[in-house]
Design a protein around this motif. Structure first.
Motif, mmCIF file in Angstrom:
data_model
loop_
_atom_site.group_PDB
_atom_site.id
_atom_site.type_symbol
_atom_site.label_atom_id
_atom_site.label_comp_id
_atom_site.label_asym_id
_atom_site.label_seq_id
_atom_site.Cartn_x
_atom_site.Cartn_y
_atom_site.Cartn_z
ATOM 1 N N ASP A 112 -20.987 -25.378 0.956
ATOM 2 C CA ASP A 112 -20.627 -26.559 1.724
ATOM 3 C C ASP A 112 -20.812 -26.533 3.232
ATOM 4 O O ASP A 112 -21.255 -25.559 3.820
ATOM 5 C CB ASP A 112 -19.186 -26.956 1.382
ATOM 6 C CG ASP A 112 -19.129 -28.363 0.811
ATOM 7 O OD1 ASP A 112 -20.054 -29.132 1.084
ATOM 8 O OD2 ASP A 112 -18.173 -28.680 0.110
ATOM 9 N N TYR A 113 -20.382 -27.661 3.816
ATOM 10 C CA TYR A 113 -20.665 -27.975 5.212
ATOM 11 C C TYR A 113 -19.725 -27.290 6.195
ATOM 12 O O TYR A 113 -19.924 -27.385 7.398
ATOM 13 C CB TYR A 113 -20.575 -29.506 5.397
ATOM 14 C CG TYR A 113 -19.218 -30.071 4.983
ATOM 15 C CD1 TYR A 113 -18.909 -30.250 3.638
ATOM 16 C CD2 TYR A 113 -18.250 -30.389 5.923
ATOM 17 C CE1 TYR A 113 -17.675 -30.741 3.247
ATOM 18 C CE2 TYR A 113 -17.024 -30.889 5.545
ATOM 19 C CZ TYR A 113 -16.743 -31.053 4.201
ATOM 20 O OH TYR A 113 -15.513 -31.527 3.822
ATOM 21 N N HIS A 114 -18.699 -26.610 5.682
ATOM 22 C CA HIS A 114 -17.810 -25.890 6.585
ATOM 23 C C HIS A 114 -18.493 -24.628 7.119
ATOM 24 O O HIS A 114 -18.079 -24.075 8.125
ATOM 25 C CB HIS A 114 -16.539 -25.450 5.848
ATOM 26 C CG HIS A 114 -15.910 -26.524 5.018
ATOM 27 N ND1 HIS A 114 -16.255 -26.744 3.712
ATOM 28 C CD2 HIS A 114 -14.974 -27.439 5.323
ATOM 29 C CE1 HIS A 114 -15.542 -27.755 3.230
ATOM 30 N NE2 HIS A 114 -14.759 -28.206 4.193
ATOM 31 N N LEU A 115 -19.526 -24.173 6.412
ATOM 32 C CA LEU A 115 -20.081 -22.852 6.700
ATOM 33 C C LEU A 115 -21.585 -22.895 6.947
ATOM 34 O O LEU A 115 -22.334 -22.040 6.483
ATOM 35 C CB LEU A 115 -19.753 -21.908 5.516
ATOM 36 C CG LEU A 115 -18.255 -21.732 5.261
ATOM 37 C CD1 LEU A 115 -17.993 -21.022 3.946
ATOM 38 C CD2 LEU A 115 -17.597 -20.961 6.413
ATOM 39 N N SER A 152 -4.859 -36.479 1.167
ATOM 40 C CA SER A 152 -5.873 -35.508 1.578
ATOM 41 C C SER A 152 -6.083 -35.605 3.084
ATOM 42 O O SER A 152 -6.066 -36.708 3.639
ATOM 43 C CB SER A 152 -7.162 -35.873 0.831
ATOM 44 O OG SER A 152 -8.238 -35.087 1.242
ATOM 45 N N ARG A 153 -6.272 -34.486 3.751
ATOM 46 C CA ARG A 153 -6.651 -34.405 5.180
ATOM 47 C C ARG A 153 -5.807 -35.361 6.044
ATOM 48 O O ARG A 153 -6.334 -36.044 6.935
ATOM 49 C CB ARG A 153 -8.144 -34.743 5.327
ATOM 50 C CG ARG A 153 -9.023 -33.861 4.462
ATOM 51 C CD ARG A 153 -10.475 -34.254 4.494
ATOM 52 N NE ARG A 153 -11.224 -33.500 3.489
ATOM 53 C CZ ARG A 153 -12.476 -33.755 3.110
ATOM 54 N NH1 ARG A 153 -13.141 -34.729 3.673
ATOM 55 N NH2 ARG A 153 -13.071 -33.021 2.185
ATOM 56 N N THR A 154 -4.517 -35.378 5.781
ATOM 57 C CA THR A 154 -3.669 -36.404 6.403
ATOM 58 C C THR A 154 -3.435 -36.185 7.903
ATOM 59 O O THR A 154 -2.834 -37.031 8.558
ATOM 60 C CB THR A 154 -2.316 -36.500 5.675
ATOM 61 O OG1 THR A 154 -1.876 -35.172 5.403
ATOM 62 C CG2 THR A 154 -2.429 -37.266 4.385
HETATM 63 O O1 F6P Z 1 -17.024 -32.434 -2.025
HETATM 64 C C1 F6P Z 1 -16.868 -31.803 -0.829
HETATM 65 C C2 F6P Z 1 -15.564 -31.046 -0.762
HETATM 66 O O2 F6P Z 1 -15.400 -30.425 0.479
HETATM 67 C C3 F6P Z 1 -15.458 -29.983 -1.815
HETATM 68 O O3 F6P Z 1 -16.068 -28.793 -1.472
HETATM 69 C C4 F6P Z 1 -13.983 -29.915 -1.952
HETATM 70 O O4 F6P Z 1 -13.601 -29.400 -3.168
HETATM 71 C C5 F6P Z 1 -13.555 -31.375 -1.806
HETATM 72 O O5 F6P Z 1 -14.489 -31.940 -0.947
HETATM 73 C C6 F6P Z 1 -12.133 -31.513 -1.330
HETATM 74 O O6 F6P Z 1 -12.053 -31.370 0.041
HETATM 75 P P1 F6P Z 1 -11.009 -30.471 0.796
HETATM 76 O O7 F6P Z 1 -11.339 -29.051 0.453
HETATM 77 O O8 F6P Z 1 -11.210 -30.793 2.225
HETATM 78 O O9 F6P Z 1 -9.651 -30.865 0.293
#
Ligand code: F6P
Length: 519
Positions: free
Chosen positions: A160-163, A335-337
């Motif tokens: 993924d895009y974090h890395l 999520s991501r609040t």
């Molecule tokens: O689909 C992209 C993604 O980052 C996944 O890798 C991850 O499982 C999902 O979204 C959930 O996101 P987060 O890890 O930020 O809760």
């Protein structure tokens, strides 16, 4: 192919090389609760997909330790053996400060790259200090991976895009490491990407990989175009590879999937029946007398949740005779609040549900049931099996595994899938009712079409979709990645411009002993 067989295949194929999976999200989160520590498996398709890869050969998973009790259960290096009741692999946790998590995860990853790649008209936010923290955290991951890979060959599978910077950092330190990365979200077109202020560095980071995977060919094409325009490199469109500094990075589509058989089996388990009972207690048995439409999502502005609720509202306005005959059940995981845009969509959804219910509800019928909570795997399966129609209306989505999970869970052979045409899954699931999630009238029409669809047609469509998912499970996904690696690795040290003439001969040599290059 099944889990056990796949695990054995990975063990054989890795031929002694250590397997290291790297992701931001960890496969198990340990949280403090009133009477101790609870291990929670995050609701993530990625975890299901990757666990067998690391589990088979007893490898290591490097990830951010985000749980409140994570430190309590690990050793001094942040390591813990998993699964706890039957240890098969090691989780190595990386500790981030609040500032690092803010800058790298909430900031650069999810307020810059996430909206940039999804193009859902949410403006990305770029901050130099967050970029610096992102660089710094990628270096932290590098240090941990190098430690875990010490003393021998290793295949590192980055997620993924974090890395995005990690592959180059690793390749510079250990050119012998085999590096594969899978980008789980869309890759935008070159015009969208060009506004990213550190585009060249990001692309250079990704071109440290030997193999880079996306869900679909379209995202691979976008990536090659972006590289062609944005960085000094030779793009070989014929073989879908990029040469930078004389080394190739192969770019390939690998549509991710789910464990079809396991989901079907779990869907019929007593735990699912229990969750169904809990739902009925909360919602009232009356819901079973209605045609249930359902949605299962993280609360994210890319998922099109307000759009589907507005579609349901319009359907009720256009067909008032449906009142008391249909219900909408939305399972919505916060999520991501910490990010403003996510708080805003939470508020928007709350208002919208109130408004729709106020407009249509009767004394004994509530049209929309919005359950905002982290629902576990079995509760999600119960919702899939209770509904007649499942809605996936993402405005843009790399794949969307909810669609494939729903299909796998419907061992009864019934059910309708309404699917956004802007998901990767739409390429495979052509028997879904496909919608443009931006088109309100079409959404309402398609929801009505689903209501009217006869059982015979529902079953025919479901049967074809089930066959499609059964043929292409998450294990086939893993196999395709490993097979591709086996093909390209012998070619990776060939000088710029080479590789096409005698690929086949080199291939043959290594096919006899896959992964021999690691030894
Ligand atoms: O689909 C992209 C993604 O980052 C996944 O890798 C991850 O499982 C999902 O979204 C959930 O996101 P987060 O890890 O930020 O809760």
């Amino acid at each position: 192919m099944e889990l056990k067989e796949f695990g054995e295949y990975v063990s054989r194929a890795s031929g002694g090389a250590k397997i290291i999976v790297v992701s931001n999200r960890e496969p198990v989160v340990h949280e403090r609760i009133a009477d101790g520590v609870q291990a929670i498996r995050p609701a993530s398709g990625m975890v299901t997909a990757l666990e067998p890869i690391v589990r088979g050969p007893g490898g290591t998973w490097v990830a951010h330790g985000s749980g409140s009790a994570d430190r309590l259960v690990t050793d001094a290096k942040g390591r813990i053996r998993l699964p706890e009741n039957n240890p098969a692999y090691t989780l190595r946790r990386i500790w981030l400060t609040r500032k690092e998590e803010d800058g790298y995860y909430y900031g650069l990853s999810n307020q810059a790259l996430w909206p940039l790649c999804h193009i859902v008209y949410k403006r990305p936010q770029f901050s130099r200090s967050e970029w610096e923290i992102y660089q710094c955290v990628n270096n932290r991951f590098r240090d941990a991976v190098l430690e875990e890979a010490e003393g021998g060959p290793a295949i590192v599978f980055i997620q993924d895009y974090h890395l995005a910077l990690l592959p180059r950092l690793l390749k510079t330190a250990r050119p012998d490491l085999t590096l594969v990365q899978f980008w789980h979200i869309p890759w935008p077109n070159k015009e969208a990407f060009r506004i990213f202020p550190w585009g060249e560095e990001l692309l250079d980071g990704l071109l440290g990989n030997d193999l880079l995977g996306f869900h679909i060919q379209y995202h691979c094409n976008n990536f090659l175009d972006t590289v062609d325009r944005g960085i000094e490199a030779r793009v070989d469109y014929e073989h879908f590879r990029v040469y930078r500094g004389g080394r190739p990075t192969y770019v390939r589509p690998f549509p991710i999937s789910v464990d079809f058989r396991q989901i079907g089996e779990d869907g019929e388990s007593p735990r699912v029946l229990k969750r169904r009972e809990s739902f009925l207690k909360e919602l009232g048995e009356g819901i079973l007398e209605t045609t249930i439409y359902a949605g299962v999502d993280r609360i994210d502005y890319t998922k099109g949740i307000p759009e589907r609720l507005k579609g349901f509202d319009l359907m009720l306005r256009e067909h008032p005779e449906l009142r008391s005959q249909v219900s909408f059940l939305q399972l919505a995981a916060p999520s991501r609040t910490h990010i403003g845009a996510y708080r805003e969509i939470n508020d928007e959804l709350e208002d919208l549900v109130d408004e729709i219910n106020w407009r249509h509800q009767t004394e004994d019928w509530i049209p929309v049931r919005f359950l905002r909570a982290h629902h576990d795997y079995y509760a999600v399966l119960a919702a899939y099996r209770m509904c007649r129609v499942l809605l996936v209306t993402s405005l843009h989505d790399g794949m969307n595994l909810v669609a494939k999970e729903f299909i796998s869970s419907r061992t009864d052979g019934d059910g309708v899938l309404i699917l956004s045409q802007y998901t990767g899954a739409a390429r495979e699931l052509t028997d879904a009712l496909q919608v443009n999630p931006f088109d309100l009238d079409q959404r309402a029409d398609v929801m009505y079409e689903a209501f009217q669809m006869g059982e015979a047609e529902r079953r025919q469509r479901m049967e074809r979709m089930r066959a499609q998912v059964e043929r292409n499970t998450v294990f086939e996904w893993g196999l395709k990645v490993l097979d591709e690696l086996e093909k390209i690795i012998p070619l990776r040290t060939k000088p710029d411009g080479g590789g096409s003439d005698d690929d086949a001969a080199l291939d043959l040599r290594f096919r006899r002993n896959p992964f021999a290059y690691c030894a």
